[in-house]
Design an enzyme around this catalytic site. Structure first.
Site, PDB file in Angstrom:
ATOM      1  N   GLY A  14     -15.650  39.880 -45.739  1.00 55.99           N
ATOM      2  CA  GLY A  14     -15.685  40.632 -44.498  1.00 55.99           C
ATOM      3  C   GLY A  14     -16.465  39.876 -43.433  1.00 55.99           C
ATOM      4  O   GLY A  14     -17.196  38.925 -43.723  1.00 55.99           O
ATOM      5  N   CYS A  15     -16.321  40.315 -42.191  1.00 56.84           N
ATOM      6  CA  CYS A  15     -16.977  39.616 -41.080  1.00 56.84           C
ATOM      7  C   CYS A  15     -18.496  39.779 -41.123  1.00 56.84           C
ATOM      8  O   CYS A  15     -19.230  38.780 -41.049  1.00 56.84           O
ATOM      9  CB  CYS A  15     -16.406  40.091 -39.745  1.00 56.84           C
ATOM     10  SG  CYS A  15     -16.314  41.886 -39.564  1.00 56.84           S
TER      11      CYS A  15
END
Length: 336
Positions: free
Chosen positions: A147-148
């Site tokens: 994920g970011c």
């Protein structure tokens, strides 16, 4: 070498567009299959691609994707991605999954998302943070793209795990541009809601909190306490992380960073506070850190759509296919 045929399922979102943009510049990957929930021409979904890419977007079908592709990127919501991944893997296709479906243990996944429908492949998936798992990614058929927020947070904290108090843990204050919320409109992403505003959202309970804790704890070889609070900024793209921890020994943070990342092309150690402007539009992660009175401040910045999603997926696919991991990764920021 002959071109490697690749496809994207879930092409209509922001990360799908970024994958297209990067693949158009890739010397070894050839886009052979684009799919979404409905059929269209790609320039009907993204008018900016008119005259650039003339491909049909098909209704997603794993068997058809497997006929055309050696590698498929899944830019789909959680739960939906695992349905396609399971089929594609059984047909001999390599998969880079940009959803959360293969990033966590079964227990943590089901705590944060839903019942996992592909436990067998979950156990085989490799977490695709290149700086952490480069060698394992090279031999993988299924890579879980991070994920970011976890990307920016883990890259910031990772070099300092042996120097901080793991019981006291780390506090992570993270801020993202609105594109991190995805293309689907919601009340919180309306222009009037975001413009001239900033706010925390899902404090403590954000799904990425467990992803950060899980992979930092694995890297440390011991459980680490984490407190994660994300914020929304009135900008389109970019992510800024400020992490705070208690030191257990005196260190020179920039020397630690420099040594830890000395061979990493896309990690830049800065001696000043980092800025989103310098990384927006690139694969770079800029990091700095400062120690003060037994405590440490760590600061990182990435582009949430690229390093936090699509360019990281390209790097993973490069490694999976035996290519130079840096092929087609963007280096020049969108400074203005």
């Amino acid at each position: 070498m002959p071109a490697i045929n690749v496809g994207i399922i879930g092409v209509s979102g922001y990360t799908g567009f970024e994958l297209i943009r990067l693949l158009l510049a890739h010397p070894n990957f050839k886009m052979s299959y684009l799919a979404a929930s409905s059929e269209a021409k790609i320039d009907e979904i993204f008018p900016s691609l008119r005259g650039v890419l003339d491909l049909d977007v098909h209704r997603a079908d794993a068997k058809e994707a497997a006929k055309r592709c050696e590698v498929v990127f899944l830019a789909l919501p959680h739960q939906e991605a695992m349905r396609y991944a399971k089929q594609l893997l059984s047909l001999g296709v390599k998969v880079v999954d940009l959803s959360a479906d293969y990033r966590l243990s079964r227990e943590l996944y089901e705590k944060n998302y839903c019942e996992h429908l592909d436990v067998q492949n979950l156990a085989r998936a490799v977490y695709g943070l290149v700086e952490l798992n480069r060698e394992r990614i090279k031999g993988a058929n299924l890579v879980a793209n991070p994920g970011c927020y976890p990307t920016a947070s883990i890259l910031a904290v990772l070099p300092f795990l042996k120097f901080i108090d793991l019981d006291f843990g780390v506090v992570i204050d993270a801020k993202s541009g609105v594109s991190g919320a995805g293309k689907k409109l919601s009340a919180s992403s309306h222009f009037v809601s975001v413009n001239e505003n900033a706010n925390a959202y899902n404090p403590i309970n954000h799904r990425h909190a467990d992803e950060i804790k899980f992979h930092l704890s694995n890297a440390a070889g011991s459980d680490i306490s984490t407190l994660f609070v994300p914020h929304l900024l009135p900008i389109t793209r970019g992510m800024l992380v400020s992490a705070y921890a208690r030191l257990v020994k005196d260190i020179k943070p920039l020397e630690v960073l420099g040594e830890f990342y000395k061979n990493e092309r896309f990690i830049r150690v800065r001696d000043e506070a980092v800025q989103i402007k310098n990384v927006a539009g690139t694969h770079f992660c800029d990091i700095t850190a400062f120690a003060h009175e037994g405590k440490i401040f760590i600061n990182s910045a990435i582009d949430n759509l690229l390093r936090g999603a699509s360019s990281q997926a390209i790097a993973n696919a490069n490694l999976m296919c035996g290519l130079d991991e840096n092929l087609a990764l963007p280096m020049i920021s969108q400074f203005c």
